[in-house]
Design an enzyme around this catalytic site. Sequence first.
Site, PDB file in Angstrom:
ATOM      1  N   TYR A 142      57.279  37.841  15.422  1.00  0.00           N
ATOM      2  CA  TYR A 142      57.131  37.403  16.815  1.00  0.00           C
ATOM      3  C   TYR A 142      58.363  36.579  17.214  1.00  0.00           C
ATOM      4  O   TYR A 142      59.015  36.856  18.221  1.00  0.00           O
ATOM      5  CB  TYR A 142      55.837  36.589  16.941  1.00  0.00           C
ATOM      6  CG  TYR A 142      55.710  35.767  18.208  1.00  0.00           C
ATOM      7  CD1 TYR A 142      55.253  36.336  19.388  1.00  0.00           C
ATOM      8  CD2 TYR A 142      56.034  34.409  18.212  1.00  0.00           C
ATOM      9  CE1 TYR A 142      55.126  35.579  20.537  1.00  0.00           C
ATOM     10  CE2 TYR A 142      55.904  33.644  19.359  1.00  0.00           C
ATOM     11  CZ  TYR A 142      55.459  34.234  20.514  1.00  0.00           C
ATOM     12  OH  TYR A 142      55.332  33.472  21.655  1.00  0.00           O
ATOM     13  N   LYS A 146      61.354  37.081  19.887  1.00  0.00           N
ATOM     14  CA  LYS A 146      61.536  36.133  20.995  1.00  0.00           C
ATOM     15  C   LYS A 146      63.003  35.697  21.055  1.00  0.00           C
ATOM     16  O   LYS A 146      63.546  35.481  22.132  1.00  0.00           O
ATOM     17  CB  LYS A 146      60.615  34.909  20.861  1.00  0.00           C
ATOM     18  CG  LYS A 146      59.133  35.159  21.063  1.00  0.00           C
ATOM     19  CD  LYS A 146      58.749  35.709  22.427  1.00  0.00           C
ATOM     20  CE  LYS A 146      58.678  34.668  23.533  1.00  0.00           C
ATOM     21  NZ  LYS A 146      58.173  35.267  24.815  1.00  0.00           N
TER      22      LYS A 146
HETATM   23  P1  NAD Z   1      48.639  36.141  26.861  1.00  0.00           P
HETATM   24  O1  NAD Z   1      48.389  37.047  25.701  1.00  0.00           O
HETATM   25  O2  NAD Z   1      47.483  35.392  27.420  1.00  0.00           O
HETATM   26  O3  NAD Z   1      49.315  36.964  28.056  1.00  0.00           O
HETATM   27  C1  NAD Z   1      50.278  37.962  27.863  1.00  0.00           C
HETATM   28  C2  NAD Z   1      50.009  39.073  28.871  1.00  0.00           C
HETATM   29  O4  NAD Z   1      51.010  40.098  28.667  1.00  0.00           O
HETATM   30  C3  NAD Z   1      48.643  39.754  28.685  1.00  0.00           C
HETATM   31  O5  NAD Z   1      47.898  39.724  29.902  1.00  0.00           O
HETATM   32  C4  NAD Z   1      48.987  41.176  28.264  1.00  0.00           C
HETATM   33  O6  NAD Z   1      48.081  42.153  28.744  1.00  0.00           O
HETATM   34  C5  NAD Z   1      50.381  41.350  28.870  1.00  0.00           C
HETATM   35  N1  NAD Z   1      51.140  42.414  28.212  1.00  0.00           N
HETATM   36  C6  NAD Z   1      51.320  42.582  26.882  1.00  0.00           C
HETATM   37  N2  NAD Z   1      52.046  43.690  26.646  1.00  0.00           N
HETATM   38  C7  NAD Z   1      52.345  44.227  27.857  1.00  0.00           C
HETATM   39  C8  NAD Z   1      53.074  45.384  28.262  1.00  0.00           C
HETATM   40  N3  NAD Z   1      53.625  46.193  27.380  1.00  0.00           N
HETATM   41  N4  NAD Z   1      53.184  45.635  29.591  1.00  0.00           N
HETATM   42  C9  NAD Z   1      52.600  44.801  30.504  1.00  0.00           C
HETATM   43  N5  NAD Z   1      51.901  43.695  30.170  1.00  0.00           N
HETATM   44  C10 NAD Z   1      51.776  43.410  28.860  1.00  0.00           C
HETATM   45  O7  NAD Z   1      49.796  35.158  26.394  1.00  0.00           O
HETATM   46  P2  NAD Z   1      50.249  33.753  27.029  1.00  0.00           P
HETATM   47  O8  NAD Z   1      49.749  32.668  26.175  1.00  0.00           O
HETATM   48  O9  NAD Z   1      49.979  33.726  28.487  1.00  0.00           O
HETATM   49  O10 NAD Z   1      51.823  33.825  26.775  1.00  0.00           O
HETATM   50  C11 NAD Z   1      52.727  34.185  27.803  1.00  0.00           C
HETATM   51  C12 NAD Z   1      54.157  34.049  27.304  1.00  0.00           C
HETATM   52  O11 NAD Z   1      54.368  32.708  26.895  1.00  0.00           O
HETATM   53  C13 NAD Z   1      54.516  34.922  26.107  1.00  0.00           C
HETATM   54  O12 NAD Z   1      55.823  35.423  26.291  1.00  0.00           O
HETATM   55  C14 NAD Z   1      54.502  33.967  24.946  1.00  0.00           C
HETATM   56  O13 NAD Z   1      55.437  34.369  23.966  1.00  0.00           O
HETATM   57  C15 NAD Z   1      54.932  32.682  25.612  1.00  0.00           C
HETATM   58  N6  NAD Z   1      54.483  31.471  24.929  1.00  0.00           N
HETATM   59  C16 NAD Z   1      53.137  31.161  24.888  1.00  0.00           C
HETATM   60  C17 NAD Z   1      52.713  29.993  24.253  1.00  0.00           C
HETATM   61  C18 NAD Z   1      51.253  29.576  24.202  1.00  0.00           C
HETATM   62  O14 NAD Z   1      50.930  28.562  23.583  1.00  0.00           O
HETATM   63  N7  NAD Z   1      50.341  30.291  24.830  1.00  0.00           N
HETATM   64  C19 NAD Z   1      53.672  29.148  23.659  1.00  0.00           C
HETATM   65  C20 NAD Z   1      55.016  29.491  23.718  1.00  0.00           C
HETATM   66  C21 NAD Z   1      55.409  30.655  24.366  1.00  0.00           C
END
Ligand code: NAD
Length: 243
Positions: A142, A146
């Site tokens: 992952y 990233k």
């Molecule tokens: P999440 O899983 O809730 O949301 C991700 C969304 O992306 C989902 O709705 C999923 O359906 C969509 N998705 C996945 N593959 C796809 C594709 N091929 N085409 C279209 N849509 C697609 O995750 P989140 O927690 O909201 O994270 C959002 C971003 O933030 C990510 O990039 C993650 O790496 C980053 N991030 C999250 C956290 C955390 O603590 N949640 C921390 C650091 C970084």
Amino acid sequence: ATRTRSKKTCTVIGGCGFLGRHIAEQLLQRGYAVNVFDIRTTFTDDRIQFFEGNLCQTECLLPALEGVFAVFHCASPPYSADDRELFYRVNVDGTKILIAACKQAGVKRLVLTSSASVVYEGKDIKNGTEELPYAAKPIDYYTETKILQEKTVLGADSADLHTVAIRPHGIFGPRDPHMLPTTIATARAGKMKFMIGNGKNLVDFTYVENVVHGHIIAAEKLEAGSPVCGKAYNITNDDPIYF
Ligand code: NAD
């Protein structure tokens, strides 16, 4: 969705996810029109125009990018997927497809949700700044993707398309599907009775609305000549949390 011509439109890629839906909601509060693009549709809102599709497909993306002021890219396979091929396909190849589609559609601003883990190699970081180098040995697939994703987005910064990356670590807040449920499940399973380390292990969590605010103000500053262009920004609450 009700649209007035005077409103600027933003598209949230991954807008049905935890962070993406909060971005969409705060954008609406700030007076933007909002498109949500996601591979799944998890909620309804009359003010939002929904586009269901895979970001790896240009023809799916283009209708959601037409006439758009700024794109927020916060789609990713879940951290727990543990699927190298999927992470590469969506986070690396898919991000390149999204950048090309933004250029084709004439979008000028792209904000990426990156991750604080792009600089993490397993050793504690205190008061880390954006000057830290990318992890030479990322802790998992992952994180590996990233890093490549962030490099790709920041490397694409140009007169045609201005780009910026926001790096949160843990995110908490309403509807969090990851952190709190996992913590509760771990506690219920009786796995929280042990302490690893001296109780001073640091971890960073940021409230979701602060993470979103950082994304939106970055987008608003993302224009020719702005120091924001092509940069990554760490984002955090003020106080560290001991875990
Ligand atoms: P999440 O899983 O809730 O949301 C991700 C969304 O992306 C989902 O709705 C999923 O359906 C969509 N998705 C996945 N593959 C796809 C594709 N091929 N085409 C279209 N849509 C697609 O995750 P989140 O927690 O909201 O994270 C959002 C971003 O933030 C990510 O990039 C993650 O790496 C980053 N991030 C999250 C956290 C955390 O603590 N949640 C921390 C650091 C970084």
